[in-house]
Design a protein around this motif. Structure first.
Motif, PDB file in Angstrom:
ATOM      1  N   LYS A 182      -1.986 -74.853 -34.322  1.00 30.36           N
ATOM      2  CA  LYS A 182      -3.008 -74.929 -35.564  1.00 30.36           C
ATOM      3  C   LYS A 182      -4.276 -75.798 -35.107  1.00 30.36           C
ATOM      4  N   LYS A 183      -4.413 -76.704 -34.116  1.00 29.54           N
ATOM      5  CA  LYS A 183      -5.648 -77.233 -33.714  1.00 29.54           C
ATOM      6  C   LYS A 183      -6.304 -76.287 -33.014  1.00 29.54           C
ATOM      7  N   VAL A 184      -5.781 -75.499 -32.264  1.00 29.89           N
ATOM      8  CA  VAL A 184      -6.694 -74.385 -31.466  1.00 29.89           C
ATOM      9  C   VAL A 184      -7.015 -73.008 -32.513  1.00 29.89           C
ATOM     10  N   MET A 185      -5.926 -72.691 -33.081  1.00 33.82           N
ATOM     11  CA  MET A 185      -6.192 -71.329 -33.906  1.00 33.82           C
ATOM     12  C   MET A 185      -6.625 -71.776 -35.486  1.00 33.82           C
ATOM     13  N   GLY A 186      -6.555 -72.745 -35.961  1.00 38.70           N
ATOM     14  CA  GLY A 186      -7.026 -73.117 -37.279  1.00 38.70           C
ATOM     15  C   GLY A 186      -5.719 -72.680 -38.243  1.00 38.70           C
ATOM     16  N   VAL A 187      -4.821 -71.825 -37.857  1.00 38.98           N
ATOM     17  CA  VAL A 187      -3.460 -71.768 -38.803  1.00 38.98           C
ATOM     18  C   VAL A 187      -2.392 -71.996 -38.083  1.00 38.98           C
ATOM     19  N   SER A 188      -1.282 -72.001 -38.916  1.00 38.29           N
ATOM     20  CA  SER A 188       0.067 -72.312 -38.236  1.00 38.29           C
ATOM     21  C   SER A 188       0.621 -71.051 -37.337  1.00 38.29           C
ATOM     22  N   PRO A 189       1.376 -71.253 -36.242  1.00 39.45           N
ATOM     23  CA  PRO A 189       1.975 -70.072 -35.798  1.00 39.45           C
ATOM     24  C   PRO A 189       2.787 -69.113 -36.958  1.00 39.45           C
ATOM     25  N   GLY A 190       3.360 -69.610 -37.859  1.00 42.60           N
ATOM     26  CA  GLY A 190       3.947 -68.839 -38.902  1.00 42.60           C
ATOM     27  C   GLY A 190       2.885 -68.076 -39.632  1.00 42.60           C
ATOM     28  N   ASN A 191       1.892 -68.628 -40.156  1.00 40.56           N
ATOM     29  CA  ASN A 191       0.875 -68.056 -40.788  1.00 40.56           C
ATOM     30  C   ASN A 191       0.050 -66.973 -40.118  1.00 40.56           C
ATOM     31  N   TYR A 192       0.048 -67.411 -38.885  1.00 37.72           N
ATOM     32  CA  TYR A 192      -0.692 -66.498 -37.567  1.00 37.72           C
ATOM     33  C   TYR A 192       0.069 -65.229 -37.642  1.00 37.72           C
ATOM     34  N   ARG A 193       1.372 -65.164 -37.479  1.00 36.93           N
ATOM     35  CA  ARG A 193       2.187 -64.066 -37.514  1.00 36.93           C
ATOM     36  C   ARG A 193       2.131 -63.309 -38.812  1.00 36.93           C
ATOM     37  N   ARG A 194       2.084 -63.901 -39.877  1.00 36.57           N
ATOM     38  CA  ARG A 194       2.269 -63.128 -40.924  1.00 36.57           C
ATOM     39  C   ARG A 194       0.929 -62.450 -41.238  1.00 36.57           C
ATOM     40  N   VAL A 195      -0.235 -63.226 -40.976  1.00 36.13           N
ATOM     41  CA  VAL A 195      -1.657 -62.456 -41.156  1.00 36.13           C
ATOM     42  C   VAL A 195      -1.880 -61.540 -40.460  1.00 36.13           C
TER      43      VAL A 195
END
Length: 293
Positions: A277-290
């Protein structure tokens, strides 16, 4: 528009000058108004080529692949040889002459737009620096030749919009071309070797001491030199490589977040999620969903 050379073209050369009415279109079009070419070309063994501009209204890049020329710009006298990229900024009078016994072969582009001054810094032409040695860069020749693909289009709007965006591609790729020569000149770091070591250890935890040992430097000097070259500390860069790999695993597979964390050397999936989240701005779970399509 700066004066473009009317010097007669030798065999195998090309000069392309965009008409004023279309330059005005490129100045206003939302896809090109930030950066657009004015003229560009390729001169092959350009014997007798010379230019003297007391007024220079646009930016000019010249990439020399053969021969040499004498250049005076501002208060500097330069010798340009094969492998040099020459930058002549708007507003700076200049003159150049190639040598009859060793005429240069060049690719060149005149361009303008509000982004031109930003690209000057991005390309590495800070202060009075007007020349960077790139060596031979085949990929760069592909990008320059991409501009020339607009020839025989009959001065149509869409091909020129495409050429404007090929210009942006060319300028953004240039620092990648001269990154390695600069590294070799300024430091003793073998950056490709260090980054290969990082990639080889994405599934484990690589410590700073191991990287510093590969570089043959103390921790302090290694961190300082690495950051000077890349703009990041080695551990920051290593972390970003891991997160980049995590994005790939999230995009291409069904592994759980905990499993992906383990594949990247993190036993604590919550810690991994915080780093992600620090690097991408979202959690891994949210990244996968989006990002699932």
């Amino acid at each position: 528009m700066s004066q473009t050379s009317d010097w007669p073209l030798p065999q195998g050369s090309l000069r392309y000058i965009i008409p004023q009415r279309l330059i005005k279109l490129l100045e206003k079009h939302p896809l090109t108004r930030e950066l657009y070419p004015i003229s560009f070309g390729h001169y092959q063994r350009a014997k007798g080529h010379s230019m003297n501009r007391s007024q220079h209204k646009d930016e000019l890049l010249i990439y020399c692949t053969e021969g040499e020329a004498e250049v005076v710009t501002g208060q500097q006298a330069l010798k340009v040889v094969a492998g040099d990229l020459l930058y002549l900024p708007a507003g700076e009078a200049h003159r150049y002459t190639t040598l009859d016994n060793n005429p240069w072969t060049i690719h060149w582009v005149h361009y303008s737009g509000p982004l031109a001054s930003y690209f000057r810094q991005y390309l590495g032409f800070s202060g009075l620096n007007r020349r960077i040695n790139l060596g031979r860069q085949p990929r760069l020749l592909v990008d320059f030749n991409g501009l020339l693909s607009v020839q025989d289009s009959g001065f149509q709007e869409q091909p020129l919009i495409h050429a404007s965006n090929r210009l942006r591609q060319l300028l953004t790729a240039l620092p990648l071309s001269h990154k390695r020569p600069q590294v070799k000149q300024q430091t003793d770091l073998n950056l490709p070797l260090l980054q290969e070591q990082m990639r080889d250890h994405l599934n484990t935890r690589l410590d700073l001491d191991s990287l510093a040992a590969t570089a043959g430097l103390s921790r302090y000097h290694f961190i300082a030199r690495y950051k000077q070259i890349t703009g990041e500390t080695p551990i920051q860069h290593y972390l970003q490589m891991k997160i980049e790999r995590a994005c790939y695993l999230l995009d291409t597979g069904e592994s759980s977040i905990g499993s992906i964390a383990e594949q990247l050397g993190y036993e604590d999936s919550y810690y991994f999620s915080r780093l992600f989240k620090k690097v991408m701005g979202v959690s891994p779970g949210n990244y996968r969903r989006v990002n699932r399509y």
